[in-house]
Structures are given as structure tokens and as C-alpha cells.
Enzyme design. Structure first.
Site, PDB file in Angstrom:
ATOM      1  CD  GLU A  10      -3.112   0.381   2.525  1.00 59.07           C
ATOM      2  OE1 GLU A  10      -3.458  -0.540   2.537  1.00 59.07           O
ATOM      3  OE2 GLU A  10      -3.780   1.588   2.331  1.00 59.07           O
ATOM      4  CG  ASP A 111      -2.392  -1.479   5.676  1.00 62.69           C
ATOM      5  OD1 ASP A 111      -0.907  -2.003   5.166  1.00 62.69           O
ATOM      6  OD2 ASP A 111      -1.564   0.300   5.250  1.00 62.69           O
ATOM      7  CE1 TYR A 321      -2.689  -0.938   9.054  1.00 63.18           C
ATOM      8  CE2 TYR A 321      -4.952  -1.862   9.231  1.00 63.18           C
ATOM      9  CZ  TYR A 321      -4.808  -0.750   7.958  1.00 63.18           C
ATOM     10  OH  TYR A 321      -4.964  -0.462   7.871  1.00 63.18           O
TER      11      TYR A 321
END
Ligand SMILES: [Zn+2]
Ligand SMILES: [Zn+2]
Length: 704
Positions: A10, A111, A321
């Protein structure tokens, strides 16, 4: 190069981390094509890792005109085809397409959530030539070498199509709402006034503004009522304590005075001592919303800023994350390993050693879960570069929270001493921590004040030094701030963790609200009036929440994208027809509001020289420089005029100067804290700042 595996990420930082984690020697070579970076890793086969830069594709109308509505037909296109200023995307996609040609295996490593899934899907489908059905998926929650290696070894056989469908639906529904409603408002205002101003509202933006307006109305219509409060200063063993009266609100002054007279000059006697012990459980691990609220209340960071800093720390492989709604920490993340590694930092050495000495590590967890990621936790990696203060604060907060969740509850004791003063009861309250437990680990972030009382016995006489009567007024409900608004959105179930902070920012950008303690502007009120009057369904919190819940079901394969799009159009269509029909009326209403808003932005207050004109921010016709002038100047009645700094933005503060009572302005330079300026040259408390500004203006003059 022969055939190779192409991995899509990403962001560029993630690409580099993945490439060096997968390279057999931990060394990757960075290549560039037309300024677009990609990384080559070598192991049993060659791997090329190419990053995206967030979303490369977007939803747009099937036809390209921008000036009409309603529009219900859309398509996905590269962003450069739909947005101005997205030129870089074209080159980027060309590079990805080029790299895809010689690849014989594809892995989506974006992600693992709704946004990441849709980013990877679009690239594989459109830029790589329909590779979405053969691509594998890498799933990971941290960018550490160990986890990346593991996720590459255990590739998921295909993309998560339920997540992709959920992502597509959200983007499509948001586009339908946003484009139709925003165009309706903007076009109505433009056609009426001939002037262009962007007005917007969206599926979540509208209902969010609604909370703010409800609160604003409650504040404005609030009538403070007087009440009285009584306190006593009580001396025990030479120390004075403040005791509160048994009734915290006394409604009439005569009652308050009567109590005061009866207690004056009297001694007190300890009638009863209540001691309670209670446990305070450790906090739960952070999900994004909780991290945002905590960082706002501890450090004053807006939710948007916290989310940016957390993203940075994630890309540096320092934390997991952050866009997660989980409050759980599964054992697979390996608590021991993380604590051992954190212990290499001197500041965490002792605390981690204590935790590691426990027979078992079991985190306190919350109820919320997230199918894709655990709660936010530190990876155990230590920073490889010097962190900024903000990054360090947030990282430390995550580390300490992580340690705290493994600890014992704190044990606190509260004490309530009943003191009888001539038949009236006063309470003296003490608070102490008997066992710190997790609080020692959370350290500076614990908010708890201790009030220690000296040893005291029932029946003991105490000296009442003073009885105090205070006049008070009831207070209006508090204004929302970015932290509390985000919480409210979460509680009401509108928006997603990835979008809430942006929606709040848009409300500021559109000038519907201002200030940190949020004030709704006239423009904000007016836009909501229009929406509520002509299309109440689109600002309904209930409908928004229901739609949100349905969209969540797609992720679990319990709902279909098509059904939701049909629902959305069914809500929108009549609403937009109504807007169109009343376009003129709405245009007039909005144009007037915009005009007032623009005037309001420039009006500083009543002119202190002539006392009848208004001071405005004006621009000199000759030099183009801005200054403050009086509206009576045009009637040749007042010549008041004051210089202003030429750089940065200036806005009326709505407050008068403490020193001279003149209205003041706020000056904000890019990247600096705003400051308040009294422009009265003769102000008695004129601060150093004004001199500095004059200096910098002088310097500007002499240099330009
Ligand atoms: Zn004047
Ligand atoms: Zn002043």
C-alpha cells in the site's frame, strides 16, 4: 530479469520492509522507473515489490460532466481520470503495469482491512490485467522481519473477496451520497449568486454535523441558574482540609445563609468514618478509537494527527497495524518475545523483567474484536532513528499500555469522614492507592489524584476554621472537541475507524465548525437547516447507522453489495428530487449564509475609536497589503486603521483584550501555533510578540 513474483503493497515504506525481510541476505536493491520506486529481493526466486501510494483508483460518474445531478451510474477509474492534481498516479500505474508483464505470480500485501483490500484488488484487476483471481494474499499485522517471513511462508490462497466487496460498497455508497448532495448544494448556491463556493455533505458528514448542532443549540439556549455551594475548612493535626457540605447544590440564598450562620464559629465532631476498598482493573489494549481519545486527552493530538503518527510508527515496524477495532491480544503475537525485546530499552528494563518473572502472562482484554487485526501493540523493535517528540510520546503510550494490560488490578481505598457541625453534615474525602498494580506500568498516563488524610477517629473533635459560601451558576453542556466527537461517532456506530478523523477535518475545511472546542458556524447551521427541511432522511442518524450495519454484514458474507446500493438509491432519489425542485429557494438561503459567513470571517468587532463602525480585515487597493480598517471610513466618519502581519491567516478571535478591552485577532502561520494579537498600539499589556511582528514586517519592507 526472468519470471518473478510481484508483490503489491500500500505504501513505499512497507514495500521496502517486505523486500528486505524476504531477501535471503536481508539486502534489497531499490530501483526506480520514472521516479516510481520498487524493490527487488532475491531468494529461491526473484521477488519484485512495488508500492501503491494509497488509493490509485476511485469511483466516478459514468459521464464526465461535473455540473449536474442526480447521478446514479458510476465506474471505477484511475484517480488521475477523475481528480485534478492526481497526475502522479498515471506514471505510477504505468510502472506497475510494466512490472506486471513479466511476473508469473502475484501477491497482494496491502494492509489487511477494507481500504487495503480494495487498493490491492483494483491494482491487480486493472493495472496488472485481471490478476485478482489468481493472486495470493499476504496477511500480517506488523512489519517485523519475523512476521513478514511467516506470512510469506503461509500465503492465503486468494484475496479476501468479502472484504473487497465491503470496500467497494462503502466507496460506491459514499460516492452516491457525496456527489449528489454536495452538487445539489453547490449548484443551488452558485446558480443563485453566480459565485462559486464548495459546499459538501456526505453520508456520515451530515449526521455528524447534526450532533454538533444539537449541542450548539443546547449551549446557546442554556439559561444559567444560580445556586450556592458551602464548604468548610477543617483543621486536623495542624493541616487544613476542605470538606464539602452534605447537599452539593443549595437552591436559595436564604437557605445557604441560614446554614452558614448555624455553622459559623462551631466546632465539629467526627461522626462516622466510611472506608471502602475497591479494585481498579487494568485498561484494555488499544483499538484505534481508544488510542485517539487517550492521545487527545493526554497530549492534545487531534484524532487525525494520532492516526498519522501511529501509521508512521507502524511503517517503522515499531507498533502493529493501528487501524484496528480489536481490543484483544492473541498469544500468537508472542508476549514474552515482545517484552524481552522492549527490555533492551533502559526505560523499560525493570518493568519488563517484572512481567517476565510472572508464572503466566495473560492480558486483560476488551469485548471488541476485529477479524483482520489484533489490538495495537508494540512489536518489541526499538527505534532505528531518532523519533520526534510526538512519535516518542505515542510509542511510549502504546508500550506502557501493553505492559499494563498484563498486570494485577490496582487496589484503591476511599475514605469518607462525616463531620457533624451543629447538626449539619460535612464530608471529608480521602483517596489512596493501596496497591499500584498496573498503574506503575502505565506510569505517567495514570490519572488519579491521591488525597491522604491523617489518622482520625470517630468521636474526635475537629476545628472548623472557616465556613465558605460560594455563588455558582449551572453550566451549559460542554462543547465537543475532536476527541469527544470521535467517541460519539463510534458510540452511534456511524463512519469507520478509517474515515472518522477525516470527516471531522472536512467539517473544519468546509467552515461548518471552528475552534478546538467546536463551535458551529452560521454556514454549518444553514446547511443543516436546508438538509433537514428538504431531505431529512440523509441526515438521519438512525438510517445512517442502519446502512452502516448492513455494510458491515457484507464483510461476513451475510449481505450483498447490490442490495445495499439499491437501498442507498432508494433513500437518495426522493431526497435529491426534492432538492432539485426547491433549488432556487435553497440557493438563496445558502448564498446568503455564505455571504454572511465571509463577512463574519472578516469582521473583528466594534471600532473602539468611533464606537459605531465595525473593524474589518481589509486589503489596500494600492499595495494589496492587508490591514484593519473601520467601516465608517467609507462614510468619512472614522479613519481608524491598524497594520496586520502580512503572512499567515488572520481571523477574529471574538474575545476582547484583557489589557485594553479592544477586540483581538488570532494569527496563524503555517506549521506554527496560532497566537492572539491585540493590535492596539497603546495597549498596556502589549506583549513582546507584537514587537516581533512589527520587526518582521519592517524586515519584509526593507527586503521587498
Ligand atoms: Zn471607527
Ligand atoms: Zn490590548
Amino acid at each position: 530479469m526472468g519470471k518473478y513474483t510481484l508483490i503489491i503493497t500500500e505504501k513505499p515504506d512497507a514495500a521496502q520492509r517486505i523486500a528486505s525481510a524476504l531477501d535471503a541476505n536481508g539486502k534489497t536493491s531499490k530501483k526506480e522507473d520514472n521516479g516510481v520506486p520498487y524493490y527487488v529481493a532475491k531468494r529461491d526466486r526473484e521477488i519484485v515489490v512495488v508500492p501503491a501510494i494509497g488509493h490509485l483508483y476511485t469511483v466516478t460518474g459514468e459521464r464526465s460532466e461535473r455540473n449536474y445531478y442526480p447521478v446514479f451510474n458510476f465506474k471505477w477509474v484511475p484517480r488521475y481520470a477523475a481528480e485534478r492534481g492526481a497526475k502522479q498516479i498515471r506514471v505510477w500505474l504505468e510502472t506497475i503495469s510494466k512490472l506486471a508483464k513479466d511476473a508469473d505470480m502475484f501477491i497482494d500485501a496491502c494492509d489487511y482491512d477494507i481500504e487495503g483490500s480494495i487498493i490491492g484488488y483494483c491494482i491487480l484487476k486493472y493495472a496488472c490485467g485481471n490478476k485478482e483471481s489468481v493472486s495470493k494474499r499476504m496477511k500480517y499485522s506488523t512489519l517485523t522481519k519475523e512476521e513478514l517471513e511467516k506470512s510469506y511462508a503461509e500465503l492465503l490462497p486468494h484475496l479476501d473477496f468479502a472484504l473487497i466487496e465491503a470496500g467497494r460498497t462503502r466507496h460506491e455508497v459514499d460516492w452516491l451520497y457525496g456527489v449528489n448532495l454536495s452538487r445539489a448544494l453547490t449548484i443551488a448556491a452558485r446558480d443563485w449568486s453566480g459565485k462559486y463556493a464548495t459546499l459538501s455533505t456526505g453520508r456520515v458528514q451530515g449526521p455528524t454535523l447534526r450532533f454538533l448542532i444539537a449541542r450548539e443549540k443546547a449551549i446557546r439556549s442554556f439559561v444559567p441558574t444560580p445556586y450556592w455551594e458551602i464548604k468548610a475548612e477543617i483543621e486536623i493535626d495542624g493541616t487544613t482540609f476542605e470538606a464539602e457540605y452534605e447537599k452539593d447544590i443549595i437552591e436559595t440564598k436564604s437557605e445557604a445563609n441560614a446554614i452558614l450562620n448555624e455553622c459559623k464559629g462551631k466546632d465539629g465532631e467526627v461522626e462516622k468514618i466510611e472506608v471502602k476498598q475497591f479494585q481498579q482493573l487494568p485498561p484494555t489494549p488499544f483499538d484505534l478509537g481508544a488510542l485517539q481519545s487517550e492521545a487527545y486527552s493526554l497530549f492534545g493530538y487531534t484524532p487525525m494527527r494520532t492516526s498519522d503518527i501511529a501509521q508512521r510508527l507502524y511503517l517503522d515496524a515499531l507498533i502493529s497495524y493501528p487501524r484496528t477495532s480489536s481490543q484483544k491480544l492473541p498469544p500468537t503475537i508472542n508476549y514474552e518475545e515482545i517484552l524481552k525485546n522492549l527490555g533492551k530499552a533502559p526505560e523499560y528494563k525493570k518493568l519488563t523483567a517484572e512481567l517476565l518473572a510472572k508464572p503466566e502472562l495473560k492480558p486483560k482484554e476488551g469485548k471488541k474484536d476485529d477479524p483482520a487485526h489484533p489490538a495495537i501493540y508494540p512489536t518489541g523493535n526499538l527505534p532505528e532513528r531518532v523519533l520526534s517528540d510526538q512519535e516518542r510520546n505515542l510509542w511510549d503510550l502504546v508500550v506502557r499500555r501493553f505492559m499494563a494490560v498484563f498486570e494485577e488490578p490496582a487496589i484503591r481505598q476511599s475514605m469518607k469522614v462525616h463531620i457533624n457541625v451543629n447538626g449539619h453534615r460535612f464530608y471529608l474525602r480521602g483517596r489512596r492507592i493501596l496497591k499500584e498494580g498496573w498503574m506503575r506500568f502505565y506510569g505517567p498516563y495514570v490519572r488519579s489524584e491521591e488525597v491522604l488524610l491523617p489518622p482520625i477517629k470517630e468521636g474526635q473533635k475537629v476545628n472548623v476554621k472557616k465556613v465558605i459560601l460560594e455563588d455558582k451558576f449551572t453550566k451549559p453542556p460542554p462543547r465537543y472537541n475532536p476527541g469527544s466527537l470521535l467517541k460519539r461517532m463510534e458510540e452511534e456506530g456511524i463512519g469507520t475507524k478509517a474515515t472518522r478523523a477525516d470527516i471531522i477535518q472536512t467539517l473544519y475545511d468546509r467552515k461548518y465548525i471552528r475552534d478546538e472546542r467546536m463551535v458551529v458556524t452560521d454556514l454549518g447551521f444553514e446547511v443543516m437547516e436546508v438538509l433537514k427541511q428538504y431531505c431529512p432522511t440523509v441526515v438521519s442518524v438512525k438510517l445512517t447507522k442502519e446502512l452502516e450495519e448492513k455494510m458491515d454484514k457484507i464483510q461476513l458474507n451475510n449481505e450483498k453489495r447490490e442490495n445495499i446500493l439499491v437501498d442507498a438509491v432508494e433513500i437518495l432519489k426522493p431526497a435529491i428530487e426534492e432538492l432539485k425542485e426547491k433549488e432556487k429557494l435553497i440557493g438563496e438561503q445558502l448564498s446568503n449564509a455564505i455571504k454572511r459567513a465571509r463577512l463574519e470571517e472578516r469582521t473583528i468587532g466594534t471600532c473602539p475609536i468611533c464606537n459605531s463602525g465595525k473593524l474589518m480585515i481589509l486589503y489596500s487597493r494600492k499595495t494589496g497589503k492587508r490591514f484593519i480598517g473601520c467601516t465608517n471610513y467609507f462614510k468619512k466618519l472614522c479613519s481608524a486603521s491598524f497594520p496586520l502581519p502580512q503572512r499567515g491567516t488572520v481571523r477574529p478571535l471574538g474575545k476582547n483584550c484583557r489589557g485594553c478591552g479592544w477586540p483581538t485577532v488570532q494569527v496563524k502561520l503555517k506549521g506554527r501555533r496560532p497566537w492572539n494579537l491585540c493590535f492596539n498600539p497603546k495597549c498596556p499589556i502589549k506583549e513582546e510578540r507584537m514587537k516581533k511582528i512589527e520587526m518582521s514586517n519592517l524586515q519584509q519592507k526593507s527586503s521587498g
